[in-house]
Design an enzyme around this catalytic site. Structure first.
Site, PDB file in Angstrom:
ATOM      1  N   LYS A   1      31.818 -58.492-112.985  1.00 29.66           N
ATOM      2  CA  LYS A   1      32.147 -57.343-113.841  1.00 29.66           C
ATOM      3  C   LYS A   1      31.044 -57.069-114.875  1.00 29.66           C
ATOM      4  CE  LYS A   1      36.063 -56.307-111.903  1.00 29.66           C
ATOM      5  NZ  LYS A   1      36.191 -55.049-111.145  1.00 29.66           N
TER       6      LYS A   1
ATOM      7  N   TYR B   1      34.440 -63.785-111.436  1.00 37.54           N
ATOM      8  CA  TYR B   1      34.921 -62.423-111.758  1.00 37.54           C
ATOM      9  C   TYR B   1      34.152 -61.847-112.944  1.00 37.54           C
ATOM     10  CZ  TYR B   1      38.484 -58.804-112.767  1.00 37.54           C
ATOM     11  OH  TYR B   1      39.141 -57.627-112.997  1.00 37.54           O
TER      12      TYR B   1
HETATM   13  P1  NAD Z   1      45.096 -54.606-107.146  1.00 36.26           P
HETATM   14  O1  NAD Z   1      44.860 -55.943-106.559  1.00 36.26           O
HETATM   15  O2  NAD Z   1      46.489 -54.195-107.482  1.00 36.26           O
HETATM   16  O3  NAD Z   1      44.451 -53.462-106.217  1.00 36.26           O
HETATM   17  C1  NAD Z   1      43.157 -53.576-105.722  1.00 36.26           C
HETATM   18  C2  NAD Z   1      43.055 -52.765-104.438  1.00 36.26           C
HETATM   19  O4  NAD Z   1      41.720 -52.932-103.922  1.00 36.26           O
HETATM   20  C3  NAD Z   1      44.018 -53.249-103.342  1.00 36.26           C
HETATM   21  O5  NAD Z   1      44.689 -52.151-102.780  1.00 36.26           O
HETATM   22  C4  NAD Z   1      43.097 -53.936-102.348  1.00 36.26           C
HETATM   23  O6  NAD Z   1      43.566 -53.892-101.000  1.00 36.26           O
HETATM   24  C5  NAD Z   1      41.812 -53.150-102.526  1.00 36.26           C
HETATM   25  N1  NAD Z   1      40.643 -53.877-102.033  1.00 36.26           N
HETATM   26  C6  NAD Z   1      40.367 -55.201-102.176  1.00 36.26           C
HETATM   27  N2  NAD Z   1      39.233 -55.500-101.535  1.00 36.26           N
HETATM   28  C7  NAD Z   1      38.762 -54.355-100.987  1.00 36.26           C
HETATM   29  C8  NAD Z   1      37.626 -54.026-100.202  1.00 36.26           C
HETATM   30  N3  NAD Z   1      36.731 -54.952 -99.845  1.00 36.26           N
HETATM   31  N4  NAD Z   1      37.456 -52.743 -99.809  1.00 36.26           N
HETATM   32  C9  NAD Z   1      38.355 -51.788-100.150  1.00 36.26           C
HETATM   33  N5  NAD Z   1      39.453 -52.042-100.880  1.00 36.26           N
HETATM   34  C10 NAD Z   1      39.654 -53.322-101.295  1.00 36.26           C
HETATM   35  O7  NAD Z   1      44.146 -54.554-108.449  1.00 36.26           O
HETATM   36  P2  NAD Z   1      44.210 -53.608-109.748  1.00 36.26           P
HETATM   37  O8  NAD Z   1      44.837 -54.390-110.846  1.00 36.26           O
HETATM   38  O9  NAD Z   1      44.731 -52.272-109.398  1.00 36.26           O
HETATM   39  O10 NAD Z   1      42.644 -53.550-110.081  1.00 36.26           O
HETATM   40  C11 NAD Z   1      41.815 -52.449-109.719  1.00 36.26           C
HETATM   41  C12 NAD Z   1      40.442 -52.662-110.353  1.00 36.26           C
HETATM   42  O11 NAD Z   1      40.581 -52.771-111.769  1.00 36.26           O
HETATM   43  C13 NAD Z   1      39.745 -53.939-109.893  1.00 36.26           C
HETATM   44  O12 NAD Z   1      38.351 -53.707-109.789  1.00 36.26           O
HETATM   45  C14 NAD Z   1      40.027 -54.907-111.022  1.00 36.26           C
HETATM   46  O13 NAD Z   1      39.073 -55.931-111.103  1.00 36.26           O
HETATM   47  C15 NAD Z   1      39.978 -53.975-112.213  1.00 36.26           C
HETATM   48  N6  NAD Z   1      40.686 -54.480-113.393  1.00 36.26           N
HETATM   49  C16 NAD Z   1      42.018 -54.732-113.362  1.00 36.26           C
HETATM   50  C17 NAD Z   1      42.632 -55.219-114.521  1.00 36.26           C
HETATM   51  C18 NAD Z   1      44.105 -55.517-114.568  1.00 36.26           C
HETATM   52  O14 NAD Z   1      44.555 -56.022-115.623  1.00 36.26           O
HETATM   53  N7  NAD Z   1      44.890 -55.236-113.548  1.00 36.26           N
HETATM   54  C19 NAD Z   1      41.886 -55.453-115.669  1.00 36.26           C
HETATM   55  C20 NAD Z   1      40.535 -55.183-115.654  1.00 36.26           C
HETATM   56  C21 NAD Z   1      39.941 -54.686-114.500  1.00 36.26           C
END
Ligand code: NAD
Length: 248
Positions: free
Chosen positions: A160, A156
């Site tokens: 990133k 991951y």
């Molecule tokens: P989440 O798992 O709640 O939502 C992610 C969404 O992406 C889901 O709806 C999933 O179905 C969709 N997805 C997964 N693979 C896919 C694909 N191949 N094509 C299209 N859609 C796809 O995650 P989140 O917490 O909302 O995270 C969103 C983004 O933010 C991600 O890139 C994550 O790495 C990043 N992020 C999240 C956090 C956190 O603390 N939640 C922190 C830093 C970065």
């Protein structure tokens, strides 16, 4: 005049979590919103209704962001449906956390493909439309883990950190055409992704955050409004940490 009035934004992985919040925030700010997720399910259907009720044009597309051909097709379809593409938010992402000792090749490849290759796929697809318009804002969802690393998340963190390099390269490459490219590095945001972590890990994280709370998806969405709007017209090639001062 609303901040995103007259603009069209694409948000990937918007069925839930941060992506869903961004789509809603964009619609509230007056943007037309095309959003994707892996399957057209109840989440997508309800989001489409919610956005349309806000008085903008909105449509959900089932699309796997990690698939190159599919990403090109969907972007062409969106361009036909919406006319312009002004903002792209590369938000789709997954985790497959484990220590390097136990990490399989599949876990490595999958995370790199979904988190990093997807950013290449979508950015390449929107490029021709943004070049023609001579404007555009690309917003890539990185993570504080991509900035600082984290044990148990080598795949991951690499994906990133790769996003940050890509973001900066594109800012330099497309800047002369008035296309901006920035990354957001969220810290600990309360979504289903972070719910997968054990309770004690979540408590440990919360203790390290000077603002003393986990972030909300709206905290991230607000920064996307700024980066998508003309308020940030001289901001490009940057990584904005949205982490309650966890990363300083
Ligand atoms: P989440 O798992 O709640 O939502 C992610 C969404 O992406 C889901 O709806 C999933 O179905 C969709 N997805 C997964 N693979 C896919 C694909 N191949 N094509 C299209 N859609 C796809 O995650 P989140 O917490 O909302 O995270 C969103 C983004 O933010 C991600 O890139 C994550 O790495 C990043 N992020 C999240 C956090 C956190 O603390 N939640 C922190 C830093 C970065």
């Amino acid at each position: 005049m609303k901040l995103l009035e007259g603009k069209t934004g694409i948000v990937t992985g918007a069925g839930r979590g941060i992506g869903r919040s961004i789509a809603i925030a964009f619609a509230k700010a007056g943007a037309n919103v095309a959003f994707t997720d892996i399957a057209y399910d109840d989440n997508m259907m309800s989001l489409e209704k919610e956005l349309t009720a806000l008085g903008v044009k909105a449509k959900g597309y089932a699309s796997d962001a990690s698939n190159f051909e599919n990403s090109q097709q969907i972007v062409d379809e969106i361009a036909k449906d919406f006319g312009t593409i002004d903002i792209l938010v590369n938000n789709a992402g997954i985790t497959r956390d484990t220590l390097l000792m136990r990490m399989t090749e599949e876990q490595w490849d999958l995370v790199i493909r979904v988190n990093l290759k997807s950013v290449f796929n979508l950015t390449k697809a929107v490029q021709k439309y943004m070049l023609k318009q001579r404007s555009g804002s690309i917003i890539n969802m990185s993570s504080v883990v991509g900035v600082s690393g984290n044990a148990g998340q080598a795949n991951y963190a690499a994906s990133k950190a790769g996003i940050i390099g890509f973001t900066k390269a594109i800012a330099r490459e497309l800047g002369s055409r008035n296309i901006r490219s920035n990354a957001i590095a969220p810290g600990f945001i309360i979504t289903e992704m972070t719910h997968q972590l054990p309770e004690e890990v979540r408590e440990e994280w919360a203790k390290k955050i000077p603002l003393q709370r986990g972030g909300t998806p709206e905290d991230v969405a607000n920064v996307c409004i700024f980066l998508g709007s003309d308020l940030s017209s001289y901001v490009s090639g940057q990584v904005i940490n949205v982490c309650g001062a966890m990363n300083t």
